[in-house]
Design a protein around this motif. Structure first.
Motif, PDB file in Angstrom:
ATOM      1  N   ARG A 182       0.832  -1.212   0.000  1.00 38.32           N
ATOM      2  CA  ARG A 182       0.000   0.000   0.000  1.00 38.32           C
ATOM      3  C   ARG A 182       0.864   1.257   0.000  1.00 38.32           C
ATOM      4  NH1 ARG A 182      -3.518  -0.416   4.831  1.00 38.32           N
ATOM      5  NH2 ARG A 182      -1.710   0.470   5.922  1.00 38.32           N
ATOM      6  N   GLY A 183       1.904   1.275   0.821  1.00 34.77           N
ATOM      7  CA  GLY A 183       2.768   2.446   0.875  1.00 34.77           C
ATOM      8  C   GLY A 183       3.511   2.685  -0.427  1.00 34.77           C
ATOM      9  N   GLN A 184       4.006   1.606  -1.022  1.00 33.08           N
ATOM     10  CA  GLN A 184       4.732   1.737  -2.285  1.00 33.08           C
ATOM     11  C   GLN A 184       3.847   2.280  -3.396  1.00 33.08           C
ATOM     12  OE1 GLN A 184       6.161  -2.368  -2.367  1.00 33.08           O
ATOM     13  NE2 GLN A 184       8.258  -1.595  -2.410  1.00 33.08           N
ATOM     14  N   LEU A 185       2.639   1.750  -3.517  1.00 30.25           N
ATOM     15  CA  LEU A 185       1.748   2.211  -4.584  1.00 30.25           C
ATOM     16  C   LEU A 185       1.254   3.626  -4.314  1.00 30.25           C
ATOM     17  CD1 LEU A 185      -0.340  -0.986  -5.456  1.00 30.25           C
ATOM     18  CD2 LEU A 185       1.679  -0.055  -6.595  1.00 30.25           C
TER      19      LEU A 185
ATOM     20  N   THR B 269      -4.218  -2.906   9.055  1.00 36.09           N
ATOM     21  CA  THR B 269      -5.592  -2.663   8.634  1.00 36.09           C
ATOM     22  C   THR B 269      -6.098  -1.421   9.353  1.00 36.09           C
ATOM     23  OG1 THR B 269      -6.588  -3.950  10.421  1.00 36.09           O
ATOM     24  CG2 THR B 269      -5.932  -5.155   8.430  1.00 36.09           C
ATOM     25  N   ILE B 270      -7.244  -0.912   8.926  1.00 42.08           N
ATOM     26  CA  ILE B 270      -7.779   0.298   9.558  1.00 42.08           C
ATOM     27  C   ILE B 270      -8.109   0.045  11.022  1.00 42.08           C
ATOM     28  CG2 ILE B 270     -10.165  -0.163   8.861  1.00 42.08           C
ATOM     29  CD1 ILE B 270      -8.375   3.270   9.238  1.00 42.08           C
ATOM     30  N   LEU B 271      -8.518  -1.187  11.372  1.00 42.76           N
ATOM     31  CA  LEU B 271      -8.804  -1.503  12.769  1.00 42.76           C
ATOM     32  C   LEU B 271      -7.519  -1.509  13.594  1.00 42.76           C
ATOM     33  CD1 LEU B 271     -11.465  -4.340  12.300  1.00 42.76           C
ATOM     34  CD2 LEU B 271     -11.846  -1.905  12.728  1.00 42.76           C
ATOM     35  N   GLU B 272      -6.435  -1.984  13.007  1.00 42.66           N
ATOM     36  CA  GLU B 272      -5.146  -1.953  13.695  1.00 42.66           C
ATOM     37  C   GLU B 272      -4.615  -0.528  13.825  1.00 42.66           C
ATOM     38  OE1 GLU B 272      -3.518  -6.373  12.311  1.00 42.66           O
ATOM     39  OE2 GLU B 272      -3.093  -4.602  11.088  1.00 42.66           O
ATOM     40  N   ILE B 273      -4.889   0.303  12.816  1.00 41.27           N
ATOM     41  CA  ILE B 273      -4.503   1.711  12.881  1.00 41.27           C
ATOM     42  C   ILE B 273      -5.283   2.418  13.986  1.00 41.27           C
ATOM     43  CG2 ILE B 273      -4.563   3.907  11.627  1.00 41.27           C
ATOM     44  CD1 ILE B 273      -3.915   2.308   9.082  1.00 41.27           C
ATOM     45  N   ASP B 274      -6.582   2.074  14.123  1.00 40.03           N
ATOM     46  CA  ASP B 274      -7.381   2.622  15.233  1.00 40.03           C
ATOM     47  C   ASP B 274      -6.682   2.361  16.561  1.00 40.03           C
ATOM     48  OD1 ASP B 274      -9.287   3.375  13.421  1.00 40.03           O
ATOM     49  OD2 ASP B 274     -10.685   1.748  13.877  1.00 40.03           O
TER      50      ASP B 274
ATOM     51  N   SER C 214      -3.670   9.290   3.662  1.00 37.09           N
ATOM     52  CA  SER C 214      -4.627   8.480   2.899  1.00 37.09           C
ATOM     53  C   SER C 214      -5.059   7.228   3.647  1.00 37.09           C
ATOM     54  CB  SER C 214      -4.020   8.086   1.547  1.00 37.09           C
ATOM     55  OG  SER C 214      -2.983   7.137   1.703  1.00 37.09           O
ATOM     56  N   GLU C 215      -4.320   6.844   4.704  1.00 37.22           N
ATOM     57  CA  GLU C 215      -4.620   5.581   5.376  1.00 37.22           C
ATOM     58  C   GLU C 215      -4.937   5.726   6.867  1.00 37.22           C
ATOM     59  OE1 GLU C 215      -1.084   3.321   4.668  1.00 37.22           O
ATOM     60  OE2 GLU C 215       0.126   4.411   6.144  1.00 37.22           O
ATOM     61  N   MET C 216      -4.838   6.916   7.430  1.00 34.56           N
ATOM     62  CA  MET C 216      -4.925   7.067   8.878  1.00 34.56           C
ATOM     63  C   MET C 216      -6.344   7.243   9.415  1.00 34.56           C
ATOM     64  SD  MET C 216      -3.389  10.954   9.232  1.00 34.56           S
ATOM     65  CE  MET C 216      -3.377  10.985  11.018  1.00 34.56           C
TER      66      MET C 216
END
Length: 530
Positions: A204-207, A509-514, A442-444
């Protein structure tokens, strides 16, 4: 020879994401892979101390889609490099009355103050339009989807750029900057999120870094063109309108690009979401990802559409996230990058003259382009926070040195020193604060907050772009040393902010970011970098 390893073919692409080590045997053990799937696989290799060997697969089409979505960055980069260089083009200066043609005794050239005002408006109105576009785009983004947002933005840009390229007076050049800026602002809000939502977690970060890579590609491309365009009376029109080509290509690519599966699941369009996933994931991955998407969106759907007020709520660390996101995007511009890159020809003109300034600016742009590949190679392995921290240190050092050299006599030797340390600054920015800020923002954010929150963070970026772009011509004329010193101070504060407050979001994942934001505590020394 292992039968899964093909030779003499470009079907398999090697990239470098984190915490995984490729194992060709996995493909042999996975009976769900067809021969066609295996040809589409992007082999991903790396290693981690705490991870087992596993095969990570990425469909080639998802890379194509990400690159297409990133064309907005190419358009923006072309504008940065193109518009700034026109200020030194003879044809541009004569057309708009900044200079007078030889032998025209009746002509009265524009004053330095008038020229500074024109330059500030050309850059500032573009930034103002982009800020408006970033703020309005979430309405389309949330209600109608990512593709419609990118299509609308591209059309707005095409109209604005066409008017600029055909301008007959300064007002006709400046006002359409609002329109093309609005298109770029909407694209900068939408495209990185779209890429992040389609990309597999392991890359995800690379793209997402493709957005910044295309920006610097556009800058380099137009910098090369400017060397020849400078000798053509109407060359400046290509500098303002040439990127229409890329906008048209993006519009065409949107006809084959899938909508974000995450958006489709959130809207209850499960059949369409599965069809979209079929194009960017392997068959054996679709069911598990549908379950994951459903899990992520169901709880958010029960709470309804997030209001603007909820962006500032303490629930789920939203106020913390938004404040951090706005700070990251604001610092990206207050660090001085667009001021330095946009006005590099003018800064260097003080030392080398017009022709040497354009070549010097090209050198900086090539450094910017090449350094972005550092991010692609390291962002998954080392994470977001480490890159921002180390890049900030390098940027701060280079800015302090430039503040010193800019205070000395304007000689060619000092000019070369300014280029060297501007180059060092650009290296630091290009692998850290340039691409990584867009990736993090974009992912936070949680899905139901993502459109509005990303719109606000992008709005802050463009607001500061407008202010810095409008003020810098006057500030640089007064004291270039003070400008470099101010930028250095901002970056110094940014280093501390990242060290203390930014949790790592790579490969989560977004849940892990939470959970990461919930548990982030400022510590010295910092204990958790990944």
């Amino acid at each position: 020879m292992d039968p899964t390893i093909s030779t003499g073919t470009t079907e398999n692409i090697v990239v470098t994401p984190p915490e995984v080590k490729a194992s060709f045997e996995v493909d042999q053990e996975n009976p769900s892979l067809s021969d066609g799937d295996m040809k589409e696989t992007i082999k991903t290799t790396n290693s981690s101390e705490d991870s087992d060997d596993e095969q990570v697969r990425t469909k080639k089409f998802v890379v194509v889609v990400a690159a297409a979505a990133a064309l907005g960055g190419l358009i923006f980069g072309y504008d940065i490099g193109g518009a700034g260089a026109t200020f030194l083009m003879k044809g541009f200066r004569l057309w708009f009355g900044w200079d007078c043609a030889e032998g025209d005794d009746a002509c009265v050239p524009a004053t330095e103050s008038e020229i500074n005002t024109d330059q500030g408006l050309i850059n500032g109105l573009f930034g103002a339009g982009a800020a408006i576009g970033a703020l309005v785009a979430p309405k389309i983004f949330d209600n109608f989807g990512r593709k419609i947002t990118m299509y609308t933005a591209s059309v707005l840009f095409i109209i604005g750029a066409a008017l600029q390229a055909s301008a007959v007076n300064m007002l006709m050049l400046q006002i359409p900057r609002l329109l093309s800026g609005a298109g770029i602002g909407a694209l900068s809000m939408c495209s990185p999120v779209y890429i992040s939502e389609l990309a597999p977690e392991h890359c995800r970060g690379q793209l997402a870094t493709l957005w910044q890579l295309t920006i610097v590609t556009g800058i380099v491309l137009v910098s090369i063109l400017n060397i020849w365009l400078a000798d053509w009376e109407d060359g400046w029109r290509i500098s303002y309108g040439g990127n229409i080509v890329f906008a048209v290509i993006l519009v065409g690519m949107l006809t084959i690009m899938p909508e974000s599966p995450r958006y489709l699941v959130a809207k209850g369009k499960l059949t369409e979401a599965r069809e979209a996933l079929t194009r960017v994931r392997f068959e054996d991955e679709i069911d598990s990802e549908m379950v994951e998407l459903d899990k992520e969106t169901k709880e958010e759907a029960e709470q309804g559409v997030a209001s603007w007020g909820e962006m500032f709520s303490t629930e789920n660390s939203m106020r913390y996230r938004l404040t951090l996101g706005i700070a990251l995007q604001s610092i990206q511009q207050l660090s001085g990058i667009n001021a330095i890159m946009f006005y590099a020809p003018i800064i260097l003109d003080k030392f080398f003259g017009a022709e040497g300034a354009i070549i010097g600016a090209l050198i900086l742009n090539v450094i910017n382009f090449l350094s972005t590949f550092i991010t692609i190679a390291t962002i998954e392995k080392f994470g977001r926070a480490r890159l921002l921290f180390t890049g900030g240190i390098l940027m701060c050092f280079a800015l302090v040195m430039n503040a010193i050299f800019a205070s000395l006599e304007e000689t060619p030797v000092m000019g070369y020193m300014v280029i060297i340390f501007c180059g060092l600054y650009v290296i630091g920015f290009a692998y850290s604060w340039g691409p990584v800020v867009w990736v993090v923002c974009s992912e936070m954010f949680p899905l139901r907050h993502r459109g509005k929150a990303t719109g606000l963070t992008t709005f802050s970026n463009w607001t500061w772009t407008t202010i810095v772009g409008a003020v810098f011509p006057y500030a640089a004329s007064a004291s270039l040393t003070a400008c470099f010193g101010f930028f250095a101070g901002v970056v110094f504060l940014a280093i501390g902010m990242v060290y203390l407050y930014l949790p790592e979001t790579a490969n989560r994942t977004i849940l892990e970011i939470d959970e990461a934001f919930k548990n982030q505590k400022p510590e010295v020394p910092r204990k958790k970098w990944a």
